[in-house]
Design a protein around this motif. Structure first.
Motif, PDB file in Angstrom:
ATOM      1  N   LEU A  61       0.780  -1.198  -0.035  1.00  0.00           N
ATOM      2  CA  LEU A  61      -0.031  -0.107   0.171  1.00  0.00           C
ATOM      3  C   LEU A  61       0.868   1.151   0.085  1.00  0.00           C
ATOM      4  O   LEU A  61       0.265   2.400   0.203  1.00  0.00           O
ATOM      5  N   THR A  62       2.211   1.005  -0.039  1.00  0.00           N
ATOM      6  CA  THR A  62       3.015   2.300  -0.343  1.00  0.00           C
ATOM      7  C   THR A  62       3.539   2.611  -1.467  1.00  0.00           C
ATOM      8  O   THR A  62       4.141   1.292  -2.302  1.00  0.00           O
ATOM      9  N   CYS A  63       3.426   3.939  -1.961  1.00  0.00           N
ATOM     10  CA  CYS A  63       3.594   4.087  -3.492  1.00  0.00           C
ATOM     11  C   CYS A  63       5.065   4.479  -3.446  1.00  0.00           C
ATOM     12  O   CYS A  63       5.590   5.207  -2.843  1.00  0.00           O
ATOM     13  N   ARG A  64       5.740   3.799  -4.605  1.00  0.00           N
ATOM     14  CA  ARG A  64       6.960   4.557  -5.190  1.00  0.00           C
ATOM     15  C   ARG A  64       6.786   5.869  -5.451  1.00  0.00           C
ATOM     16  O   ARG A  64       6.153   6.485  -5.925  1.00  0.00           O
ATOM     17  N   GLY A  65       8.419   6.538  -5.424  1.00  0.00           N
ATOM     18  CA  GLY A  65       8.499   7.852  -5.635  1.00  0.00           C
ATOM     19  C   GLY A  65       7.580   8.823  -5.077  1.00  0.00           C
ATOM     20  O   GLY A  65       7.377   9.919  -5.812  1.00  0.00           O
ATOM     21  N   GLY A  66       7.228   8.706  -4.064  1.00  0.00           N
ATOM     22  CA  GLY A  66       6.277   9.809  -3.281  1.00  0.00           C
ATOM     23  C   GLY A  66       5.022   9.851  -3.995  1.00  0.00           C
ATOM     24  O   GLY A  66       4.559  10.771  -3.811  1.00  0.00           O
ATOM     25  N   SER A 106       3.411   7.160 -12.859  1.00  0.00           N
ATOM     26  CA  SER A 106       2.221   7.230 -13.713  1.00  0.00           C
ATOM     27  C   SER A 106       1.271   6.699 -13.256  1.00  0.00           C
ATOM     28  O   SER A 106      -0.189   7.135 -13.567  1.00  0.00           O
ATOM     29  N   TYR A 107       1.048   5.721 -12.361  1.00  0.00           N
ATOM     30  CA  TYR A 107      -0.176   4.874 -11.736  1.00  0.00           C
ATOM     31  C   TYR A 107       0.539   4.450 -10.296  1.00  0.00           C
ATOM     32  O   TYR A 107       1.632   4.325 -10.099  1.00  0.00           O
ATOM     33  N   PHE A 108      -0.297   4.014  -9.506  1.00  0.00           N
ATOM     34  CA  PHE A 108       0.009   3.264  -8.434  1.00  0.00           C
ATOM     35  C   PHE A 108       0.913   1.967  -8.560  1.00  0.00           C
ATOM     36  O   PHE A 108       0.679   1.189  -9.345  1.00  0.00           O
ATOM     37  N   PHE A 109       2.287   2.312  -7.879  1.00  0.00           N
ATOM     38  CA  PHE A 109       3.190   1.143  -7.861  1.00  0.00           C
ATOM     39  C   PHE A 109       3.794   1.218  -6.708  1.00  0.00           C
ATOM     40  O   PHE A 109       4.491   2.222  -6.233  1.00  0.00           O
ATOM     41  N   SER A 110       3.759  -0.028  -6.468  1.00  0.00           N
ATOM     42  CA  SER A 110       4.135  -0.007  -4.794  1.00  0.00           C
ATOM     43  C   SER A 110       5.575  -0.563  -4.357  1.00  0.00           C
ATOM     44  O   SER A 110       6.183  -0.850  -5.415  1.00  0.00           O
ATOM     45  N   VAL A 111       5.939  -0.219  -3.222  1.00  0.00           N
ATOM     46  CA  VAL A 111       7.364  -0.584  -2.790  1.00  0.00           C
ATOM     47  C   VAL A 111       7.478  -2.131  -2.772  1.00  0.00           C
ATOM     48  O   VAL A 111       8.497  -2.806  -3.157  1.00  0.00           O
ATOM     49  N   ALA A 112       6.266  -2.608  -2.706  1.00  0.00           N
ATOM     50  CA  ALA A 112       6.221  -4.335  -2.555  1.00  0.00           C
ATOM     51  C   ALA A 112       6.463  -4.722  -3.871  1.00  0.00           C
ATOM     52  O   ALA A 112       7.297  -5.773  -3.987  1.00  0.00           O
ATOM     53  N   GLN A 113       5.759  -4.164  -4.916  1.00  0.00           N
ATOM     54  CA  GLN A 113       6.283  -4.417  -6.502  1.00  0.00           C
ATOM     55  C   GLN A 113       7.508  -4.200  -6.776  1.00  0.00           C
ATOM     56  O   GLN A 113       8.390  -5.198  -7.450  1.00  0.00           O
ATOM     57  N   HIS A 114       8.166  -3.172  -6.513  1.00  0.00           N
ATOM     58  CA  HIS A 114       9.471  -2.791  -6.530  1.00  0.00           C
ATOM     59  C   HIS A 114      10.517  -3.888  -5.962  1.00  0.00           C
ATOM     60  O   HIS A 114      11.445  -4.397  -6.340  1.00  0.00           O
TER      61      HIS A 114
END
Length: 185
Positions: free
Chosen positions: A33-38, A42-50
Motif C-alpha cells: 500500500l506504499t507508493c514508490r516515488g512519493g 504514472s500509476y500506483f506502483f508499490s514498494v512491494a512491487q519494486h
C-alpha cells in the motif's frame, strides 16, 4: 512509550523494536500500500512491487536464496516508518539512523543479520538498477535512463495491491523454507 498499531493488530514501539515485533504479514501489507516515488509515478506502483522485482532480478542473476530474500526485504523498514524519496532521505540523518535500527531488527528476525559488506553491496546494486528501470518506465522525463544492467524483465504493469501483498508474503515464505531446508534448521 509511543506505540503504533500494525495491520495484524500488534502494538509496537518503532523506536524500540525487537525481532518478535516483526511480522511478514505487516510488512507485505504495508509495502503493498506504499507508493514508490512519493506517488509521482504514472500509476500506483508499490514498494512491494519494486521489492519483488529486486528479488526476481537476484534470481535471474543466479544469486542464492539468501540474497534473493535480502533483495525482497531491503525496504522492509518502510512498513513501519513509511517511504521517503532518496533526494530528501539523504538529508534526514535521524531518519537514516531509525531506518537502520529497524532494518537491523528485521534482518535479525529473518536470519540475515550476518550479511557481509559484499552481499549488502550486491543487493544495493540491484536496488539502484531497478530504480533506474522503474523511473524510466514510470516517470515522465526519465526516458534517458540506462537500464542495460538487468538480467530480468521487471514487471511494471499496474496490479492490485492485494495481489502484490499475497505474492510478497508467499515469496518470502518460500525463500525462508528453501533456506531452512538447506541449513536443516
Amino acid at each position: 512509550m509511543a506505540t503504533m498499531d500494525t495491520y495484524t493488530g500488534n502494538k509496537i514501539d518503532p523506536m524500540n523494536m525487537t525481532a518478535s515485533d516483526i511480522s511478514i504479514q505487516d510488512i507485505a501489507h504495508a509495502l503493498s500500500l506504499t507508493c514508490r516515488g512519493g506517488g509521482h509515478v504514472s500509476y500506483f506502483f508499490s514498494v512491494a512491487q519494486h521489492s519483488i522485482n529486486c528479488m526476481n532480478e537476484a534470481k535471474a542473476r543466479g544469486w542464492s536464496e539468501r540474497l534473493q530474500l535480502a533483495c525482497l526485504l531491503h525496504d522492509a523498514s518502510e512498513a513501519y516508518i513509511s517511504d521517503i524519496i532518496r533526494p530528501v532521505k539523504a538529508h534526514l540523518s535521524n531518519y537514516l539512523e531509525i531506518e537502520s535500527m529497524i532494518m537491523d531488527v528485521i534482518l535479525e528476525h529473518f536470519g540475515l543479520s550476518d550479511l557481509s559488506e559484499e552481499e549488502n553491496a550486491m543487493w544495493k546494486q540491484i536496488d539502484d538498477d531497478m530504480m533506474n528501470f522503474e523511473l524510466k518506465n514510470l516517470m515522465k522525463g526519465e526516458a534517458h535512463r540506462n537500464t542495460d544492467n538487468l538480467s530480468s524483465v521487471p514487471a511494471v504493469a499496474e496490479r492490485s495491491w492485494r495481489e502484490v501483498e499475497d505474492e510478497f508474503e508467499a515469496e518470502c515464505k518460500k525463500l525462508i523454507e528453501k533456506m531452512s531446508d538447506q541449513t536443516g534448521k
